[in-house]
Design a protein around this motif. Sequence first.
Motif, PDB file in Angstrom:
ATOM      1  N   SER A 188     -10.095   3.824  -3.666  1.00  0.00           N
ATOM      2  CA  SER A 188      -9.655   5.171  -3.331  1.00  0.00           C
ATOM      3  C   SER A 188      -8.251   5.482  -3.827  1.00  0.00           C
ATOM      4  O   SER A 188      -7.895   6.632  -4.000  1.00  0.00           O
ATOM      5  CB  SER A 188      -9.715   5.386  -1.815  1.00  0.00           C
ATOM      6  N   GLY A 189      -7.446   4.475  -4.086  1.00  0.00           N
ATOM      7  CA  GLY A 189      -6.092   4.725  -4.558  1.00  0.00           C
ATOM      8  C   GLY A 189      -5.951   4.623  -6.050  1.00  0.00           C
ATOM      9  O   GLY A 189      -4.857   4.772  -6.576  1.00  0.00           O
ATOM     10  N   THR A 190      -7.007   4.363  -6.788  1.00  0.00           N
ATOM     11  CA  THR A 190      -6.937   4.219  -8.236  1.00  0.00           C
ATOM     12  C   THR A 190      -7.111   5.572  -8.907  1.00  0.00           C
ATOM     13  O   THR A 190      -7.195   6.609  -8.260  1.00  0.00           O
ATOM     14  CB  THR A 190      -8.012   3.247  -8.732  1.00  0.00           C
ATOM     15  N   ASN A 191      -7.197   5.543 -10.220  1.00  0.00           N
ATOM     16  CA  ASN A 191      -7.348   6.770 -10.991  1.00  0.00           C
ATOM     17  C   ASN A 191      -8.486   7.622 -10.447  1.00  0.00           C
ATOM     18  O   ASN A 191      -9.626   7.186 -10.342  1.00  0.00           O
ATOM     19  CB  ASN A 191      -7.617   6.403 -12.456  1.00  0.00           C
ATOM     20  N   ARG A 192      -8.168   8.867 -10.101  1.00  0.00           N
ATOM     21  CA  ARG A 192      -9.146   9.716  -9.425  1.00  0.00           C
ATOM     22  C   ARG A 192     -10.328  10.082 -10.318  1.00  0.00           C
ATOM     23  O   ARG A 192     -11.460  10.214  -9.837  1.00  0.00           O
ATOM     24  CB  ARG A 192      -8.457  10.981  -8.899  1.00  0.00           C
ATOM     25  N   ILE A 193     -10.102  10.226 -11.593  1.00  0.00           N
ATOM     26  CA  ILE A 193     -11.205  10.557 -12.496  1.00  0.00           C
ATOM     27  C   ILE A 193     -12.137   9.368 -12.664  1.00  0.00           C
ATOM     28  O   ILE A 193     -13.365   9.512 -12.683  1.00  0.00           O
ATOM     29  CB  ILE A 193     -10.657  11.032 -13.859  1.00  0.00           C
ATOM     30  N   LEU A 194     -11.554   8.167 -12.769  1.00  0.00           N
ATOM     31  CA  LEU A 194     -12.374   6.957 -12.867  1.00  0.00           C
ATOM     32  C   LEU A 194     -13.199   6.774 -11.604  1.00  0.00           C
ATOM     33  O   LEU A 194     -14.395   6.455 -11.662  1.00  0.00           O
ATOM     34  CB  LEU A 194     -11.484   5.733 -13.099  1.00  0.00           C
ATOM     35  N   ALA A 302     -16.859  13.386 -12.939  1.00  0.00           N
ATOM     36  CA  ALA A 302     -15.491  13.205 -13.443  1.00  0.00           C
ATOM     37  C   ALA A 302     -14.901  14.528 -13.905  1.00  0.00           C
ATOM     38  O   ALA A 302     -13.707  14.805 -13.703  1.00  0.00           O
ATOM     39  CB  ALA A 302     -15.494  12.188 -14.580  1.00  0.00           C
ATOM     40  N   MET A 303     -15.719  15.353 -14.512  1.00  0.00           N
ATOM     41  CA  MET A 303     -15.246  16.653 -14.997  1.00  0.00           C
ATOM     42  C   MET A 303     -14.831  17.548 -13.834  1.00  0.00           C
ATOM     43  O   MET A 303     -13.778  18.197 -13.872  1.00  0.00           O
ATOM     44  CB  MET A 303     -16.366  17.314 -15.803  1.00  0.00           C
ATOM     45  N   ALA A 304     -15.640  17.589 -12.776  1.00  0.00           N
ATOM     46  CA  ALA A 304     -15.316  18.433 -11.629  1.00  0.00           C
ATOM     47  C   ALA A 304     -14.004  18.013 -10.980  1.00  0.00           C
ATOM     48  O   ALA A 304     -13.139  18.849 -10.685  1.00  0.00           O
ATOM     49  CB  ALA A 304     -16.454  18.379 -10.612  1.00  0.00           C
ATOM     50  N   VAL A 305     -13.853  16.716 -10.758  1.00  0.00           N
ATOM     51  CA  VAL A 305     -12.633  16.214 -10.117  1.00  0.00           C
ATOM     52  C   VAL A 305     -11.438  16.347 -11.049  1.00  0.00           C
ATOM     53  O   VAL A 305     -10.344  16.763 -10.631  1.00  0.00           O
ATOM     54  CB  VAL A 305     -12.828  14.748  -9.680  1.00  0.00           C
ATOM     55  N   GLY A 306     -11.633  16.014 -12.316  1.00  0.00           N
ATOM     56  CA  GLY A 306     -10.525  16.065 -13.278  1.00  0.00           C
ATOM     57  C   GLY A 306      -9.985  17.465 -13.481  1.00  0.00           C
ATOM     58  O   GLY A 306      -8.787  17.639 -13.734  1.00  0.00           O
ATOM     59  N   LEU A 307     -10.842  18.485 -13.370  1.00  0.00           N
ATOM     60  CA  LEU A 307     -10.414  19.872 -13.575  1.00  0.00           C
ATOM     61  C   LEU A 307      -9.995  20.553 -12.275  1.00  0.00           C
ATOM     62  O   LEU A 307      -9.718  21.754 -12.271  1.00  0.00           O
ATOM     63  CB  LEU A 307     -11.531  20.665 -14.249  1.00  0.00           C
ATOM     64  N   GLY A 308      -9.978  19.786 -11.191  1.00  0.00           N
ATOM     65  CA  GLY A 308      -9.370  20.295  -9.964  1.00  0.00           C
ATOM     66  C   GLY A 308     -10.281  20.938  -8.949  1.00  0.00           C
ATOM     67  O   GLY A 308      -9.803  21.559  -7.997  1.00  0.00           O
ATOM     68  N   SER A 309     -11.602  20.812  -9.088  1.00  0.00           N
ATOM     69  CA  SER A 309     -12.497  21.356  -8.067  1.00  0.00           C
ATOM     70  C   SER A 309     -12.420  20.516  -6.798  1.00  0.00           C
ATOM     71  O   SER A 309     -12.261  19.294  -6.869  1.00  0.00           O
ATOM     72  CB  SER A 309     -13.942  21.376  -8.573  1.00  0.00           C
ATOM     73  N   ILE A 310     -12.538  21.164  -5.663  1.00  0.00           N
ATOM     74  CA  ILE A 310     -12.505  20.451  -4.385  1.00  0.00           C
ATOM     75  C   ILE A 310     -13.615  20.982  -3.498  1.00  0.00           C
ATOM     76  O   ILE A 310     -13.646  22.172  -3.160  1.00  0.00           O
ATOM     77  CB  ILE A 310     -11.157  20.612  -3.667  1.00  0.00           C
TER      78      ILE A 310
END
Length: 371
Positions: A188-194, A302-310
């Motif tokens: 949970s603390g690592t790269n959010r996109i990964l 990864a695309m959703a999280v990387g582009l800022g969707s929540i």
Amino acid sequence: MAKFQADNQQSTGVEIKNAIMTGVSWMLPFIIAGAVLMGIARIGASFYGIDNIWDASYEQADTVIRLLHKFDGFGGLALSLMLPVVAGYISFALANKPGLAPGMIGGLLAGNLGTGFLGALAAGFVAGYIVRALNRYIKLPKSLASAGPIFILPVGGTLLTCVVMAFFIGSPLAALNHSMESWLMSMSGTNRILLAAVIGGMVGFDLGGPVNKAAVTTAMALLASGIFDPNTAAQVAIIIPPIGIGVATLIWSSRFPLSLREAGKASTLMGLIGVSEGAIPFALSNPRLIIINVIGSAVGAAMAVGLGSINHAPISGFYGWLAVEKWPVYVLSIACGSAIITFGSLLIFRGESESQELKKEVKTPKFKASR
């Protein structure tokens, strides 16, 4: 005693495939009925601003909301039959009627043990082959032969199947499930996109099985702690495989076996309301689709999280999309992941050759009493 006789000899691989397809074909109506009822309930609840209509607190709500809560419960009840039915009819395909009860009970036990869909598949095969073995090796006098298929085989098969599931298969699969949850929590603390890609790939891997459930359960646990990225990734990935494969059958239906073309329409609907199991028949028919499902789900998540969707709620169906922060990006991510699966599935399903193979399927063994 009694004998199982197949009309034709078939290889073990063909027998296994036929058994799985039999189980899935009997399972689909339960999934569709449950998914549609839950979809009606959740879409109706969204008009009242409710995004968790399944919560027990709505049992005492006003009439309409309480009714929607009941509908959601009815749908969940239908979906809960998925594991017993698929296991029961896999066993039925291998051992006919005497295998039905051991398979269904084994599938129910698989659900209680937390082994998910893969555990139910295992239960079906364990039950079917155990009943076959009992039929082969237990000899009864002619006066007691009728007791075999209605007493000895179902009772003995059920007991042995439950023993195998509880003491040999259930624990390892459940342990695997828990270890994956712990692994995801540690990331949970690592790269959010990964992390999003890993969760998305796990959700797309077995479509409701233990790997999928481990990712979704962990995402919900993190959601309760105010960590939204894993939930966003999981909710995107849940619907990408069924939508992608469903769209593929609409674009070029002739590339798919006849038995799966109608399932494609149901798959699209199930994807839109947030049920990933709609893609299961296609993955079982052609296991190469599993790789494509993993890739498409991982990319979309990864695309959703990387582009800022929540996504703040554990809702994957279309009725919750407008409540997501940056929902256009969220929908675009779903479309991109689904497009990957649509294109990939059209490459691996080759139409005529697979249709011909399904036409050559051997009939299920018939149960005949010896003279």
